[in-house]
Design an enzyme around this catalytic site. Structure first.
Site, short mmCIF file in Angstrom:
data_model
loop_
_atom_site.label_atom_id
_atom_site.label_comp_id
_atom_site.label_asym_id
_atom_site.label_seq_id
_atom_site.Cartn_x
_atom_site.Cartn_y
_atom_site.Cartn_z
N ASN A 154 0.64 -1.18 0.04
CA ASN A 154 0.13 -0.07 -0.15
C ASN A 154 0.81 1.19 -0.09
O ASN A 154 1.67 1.48 0.79
CB ASN A 154 -0.86 0.18 1.29
CG ASN A 154 -1.87 1.12 1.21
OD1 ASN A 154 -2.86 1.00 0.55
ND2 ASN A 154 -1.56 2.23 2.00
N GLU A 155 0.64 2.05 -1.01
CA GLU A 155 1.42 3.57 -1.11
C GLU A 155 2.89 3.22 -0.58
O GLU A 155 3.29 3.87 0.30
CB GLU A 155 0.70 4.35 -0.19
CG GLU A 155 -0.50 4.75 -0.84
CD GLU A 155 -1.26 6.19 -0.06
OE1 GLU A 155 -0.65 6.22 1.24
OE2 GLU A 155 -2.17 6.60 -0.47
N CYS A 168 16.42 3.51 3.60
CA CYS A 168 17.14 2.83 4.84
C CYS A 168 18.59 3.02 4.66
O CYS A 168 18.95 2.62 3.47
CB CYS A 168 16.47 1.19 4.87
SG CYS A 168 17.48 0.44 6.10
N GLU A 318 -8.15 4.80 -4.17
CA GLU A 318 -8.75 5.49 -3.14
C GLU A 318 -9.04 6.82 -2.90
O GLU A 318 -8.39 7.74 -4.05
CB GLU A 318 -7.81 5.50 -1.96
CG GLU A 318 -7.22 4.18 -1.43
CD GLU A 318 -5.98 4.33 -0.36
OE1 GLU A 318 -5.97 5.49 0.32
OE2 GLU A 318 -5.53 3.42 -0.04
N HIS A 369 -11.98 9.51 9.54
CA HIS A 369 -11.62 9.84 8.29
C HIS A 369 -12.82 9.39 7.60
O HIS A 369 -13.74 8.63 7.95
CB HIS A 369 -10.54 8.89 7.68
CG HIS A 369 -10.02 9.19 6.55
ND1 HIS A 369 -10.77 9.22 5.22
CD2 HIS A 369 -8.79 9.81 5.89
CE1 HIS A 369 -10.08 9.54 4.41
NE2 HIS A 369 -9.08 9.90 4.72
#
Ligand code: GLA
Ligand code: ZN
Length: 695
Positions: A154-155, A168, A318, A369
């Site tokens: 997700n995203e 990282c 979304e 939300h």
């Protein structure tokens, strides 16, 4: 194993993120969900996005039965599943036991567990655990008739929070970075040259000496910084590829992940090549100011960018059906905006309208939300009724919309690697603000009701009559040849100051501008005009204010169309045109106001035949725009739309004003929803979207 990818069902998808995993102890609510989904004309749910701790409650122990029941129940009720891999949020047993799965910050500290997208994409343990759960999901559900696509994570790199750029800095990632560099440069000599390491005694004599850029160490070596961004995007993409390979084992369903428009850390053009479908998460600050038009334009850009990544219909994965709880001020969508902002996505090429979220969570940071179903009142809410009525509309328009896509004749170049390079150029303004300076070009087309594609420097340009390339500081790959060829064969190319400065190693071009011949100019300096100067140029008898950037150039073979009117470079060319081969190349030396772009790009669109094909008298009213979807050979999933080949264009006429706006149609059109014939003057009500075909 190479598999033929299954196509999406031929329907406009309507639904969204569904988190039954939060409600497993409430069978009454799960039953109500199904009933309400049918009432809202929902035919698709994205499942399991953050459900790892429910799917694998203990290391190696998979509990997929609850998910199986939900998928079955949805399917029995005519609702498809887009099934997620749950890697966007790690279960605590994992981050606790295997510290290496947590990202390391550039200061050398490991992140704490929790939040989202905080894993190290190089970690062998992370990859092993991902393969475990993804394979289990694929084995169990990969051929389920209700499962139509894989929602990969997700995203990526996103989802908010601090330090969210996917990078990282752990020792393993640094090692992978060195490997990546070895592949790119072959030898240290090549790398030293590309990074110009003679500067500040940075010459590397061993690969081990190379570290990721960091505020605690080397942070100003441009080549290093640029390559680290490339590597970060590539490393996550590599992880995504491995996720796809894992679900592919037992499944032929298309893989999609949700993109976030102009999201700086990831080169989505490159990512799109790996995915079967692309999708977009659209969150906008509707009503934050009195004028929604800039927001509408920006939203359109996000949709357009996503569609352009594959030049085929995309999915709106979304969007909020009411408010966005992370905005500084969470205004409700005014009546009409939910439908309009959803249809805007379809207008720009989406074959779905999906929401975040189906049902409001009861606790934690997204409990307020916007969602289709609130904590109270079931289906008896304004938002639910809006969603249900849009669902009905989507069902009605689906046969006309499916098998069509926007097919613009104009394109604007937007290139991620250029973005990374230009922001770090330490020149002109710091940062440069590529996206902010680029946007007015998109805005001009939007205001003119002209569809454009957004392309990067690797995209072919043939087929476009007009290509606009603002602030292409870096020329990479074959771009120079591509542009030369495009113009020579009759294309119209427009570029601006701060273009053609560096090669793909961020090394400045020597001698002359690489497209100097095409543009017919010699570039010299660039000024950031001080705010008190108020410089301007004049073109075709009209004056236009200059914003900030002013390149000082000399016309060679180019014709000078406009000059600076003030400052020590008054009289220097500010706008030039050059004939090259069969085509024309324009150079905009200054950064001009919106009025100039509207007039100039409107003039070029007309000159090159790349304007809107909807016939209207006069200009579009402020806040009204048009998108056109034309029949295509293939749908989002590559299916040949044989039944639709007889279809014509569909024009989506959208009014983003809260009040009415009057259009004047110069031809006869039919409203595909009401059948009304429209010709001449027609008043659009506030937030109305008309979908028209030729009558
Ligand atoms: C993102 C995420 C969702 C949710 C929404 C809220 O798009 O993908 O999970 O957090 O934001 O706006
Ligand atoms: Zn790492």
């Amino acid at each position: 194993m190479e598999r033929k990818i299954k196509e999406l069902p031929r329907t406009l998808l309507h639904g969204g993120d569904y988190n039954p995993d939060q409600w497993l102890d409430r069978p009454d609510i799960l039953a109500e969900d199904i009933r309400l989904m049918k009432e809202a004309h929902v035919n698709c749910a994205s499942l399991g996005i953050f459900a790892w701790s429910k799917l694998e409650p203990e290391e190696g122990v998979y509990d997929l039965d609850w998910l199986g029941e939900i998928i079955d129940r949805l399917y029995e009720n005519g609702i498809y599943t887009i099934l997620a891999t749950p890697t966007a949020a790690l279960p605590h047993w994992m981050s606790e036991k295997y510290v290496e799965v947590r990202q390391m910050l550039s200061n050398g500290l490991r992140k704490y567990p929790g939040e989202r997208h905080n894993f190290c994409a190089s970690s062998p343990v992370m990859r092993e655990k991902m393969r475990g759960i993804n394979s289990a999901l694929s084995r169990r559900f990969g051929q389920h008739p209700g499962v139509i696509a894989w929602h990969i994570s997700n995203e990526y790199a996103g989802c908010g929070g601090d330090h969210m750029d996917g990078a990282c800095y752990c020792p393993l990632c640094q090692e992978h970075f060195r490997e990546w560099l070895k592949k790119r440069y072959g030898t240290l000599d090549n790398l030293n040259h590309a990074w110009w390491t003679g500067f500040w005694s940075n010459t590397f004599t061993d690969w081990k000496q190379i570290h990721a850029p960091s505020a605690m160490g080397e942070n100003r070596l441009h080549g290093l910084k640029l390559d680290w961004k490339r590597f970060t995007s590539d490393q996550l993409l590599d992880f995504c590829k491995e996720e796809i390979a894992a679900v592919r084992q037992y499944s032929d369903r298309p893989a999609v992940t949700n993109f976030m428009g102009m999201f700086y850390p990831l080169n989505y053009f490159k990512w799109a090549k790996t995915l079967d479908l692309v999708s977009y998460d659209n969150y906008q600050p509707w009503h934050a100011t009195e004028d929604d038009v800039p927001t509408a334009m920006y939203a359109s850009m996000g949709h357009t960018l996503t569609r352009s990544l594959k030049k085929q219909p995309f999915l709106l994965m979304e969007s909020t059906p009411s408010l966005v709880s992370w905005m500084p001020k969470c205004s409700l969508m005014r009546p009409g905006m939910q439908a309009l902002s959803s249809l805007q996505a379809v207008a720009c090429g989406s074959d779905s309208v999906q929401y975040f979220q189906w049902r409001k969570s009861r606790g934690s940071c997204e409990k307020y939300h916007g969602a289709v179903v609130d904590h109270k009142n079931g289906g008896n809410t304004r938002v639910f009724r809006d969603v249900a009525s849009l669902g009905e509309r989507l069902k009605k328009i689906a046969p006309s919309v499916l098998g069509t896509c926007n097919q613009p004749k104009a394109a604007i170049v937007f290139d991620w690697e250029n973005w990374w390079a230009v922001e770090g150029a330490e020149a002109v303004t710091n940062p440069f603000g590529y996206d902010r300076r680029w946007l007015p070009f998109y805005q001009a087309f939007w205001r003119l009701g002209i569809d454009v594609d957004i392309v990067d420097m690797e995209d072919p340009l043939e087929g476009y009559s007009l290509v606009v390339a603002p602030y292409n500081y870096m020329y990479r790959g074959n771009y120079i040849e591509t542009v030369k060829d495009y113009v020579a064969k009759g294309g119209t190319y427009v570029t601006t100051c701060w273009s053609g400065e560096v090669d793909d190693s961020d090394l400045c071009f020597l001698d002359r501008h690489p497209l100097g011949d095409v543009l017919g100019i010699r570039t010299e300096e660039i000024d950031v005009s001080p705010a008190y100067v108020h410089n301007q140029i004049s073109w075709q008898g009209k004056d236009y204010a200059i914003r900030e950037l002013c390149a000082l150039v000399h016309a060679e073979t180019a014709e000078v169309l406009g000059v600076y009117e003030k400052d020590f470079y008054a009289g220097y060319p500010a706008l030039t045109k050059n004939n090259y081969g069969e085509g024309e190349a324009y150079f905009i030396a200054s950064e001009n106001d919106d009025a100039f772009l509207l007039d100039f790009l409107g003039y070029l669109a007309e000159r090159t035949g790349s304007g809107s094909s909807l016939r209207v008298n006069g200009e579009l009213p402020y806040g009204v725009t048009v998108n056109e979807r034309r029949p295509v050979e293939s749908s989002a999933s590559g299916e040949v739309a044989s039944a639709e080949t007889e279809k014509g264009s569909l024009w989506f006429v959208q009014n983003f004003n809260s009040g009415s706006a009057t259009m004047d149609f110069a031809e006869r059109y039919r409203d595909i929803e009401t059948g009304e014939i429209i010709e001449g003057k027609k008043e659009l009500t506030g937030y109305q979207c008309l979908i028209l075909e030729q009558a």
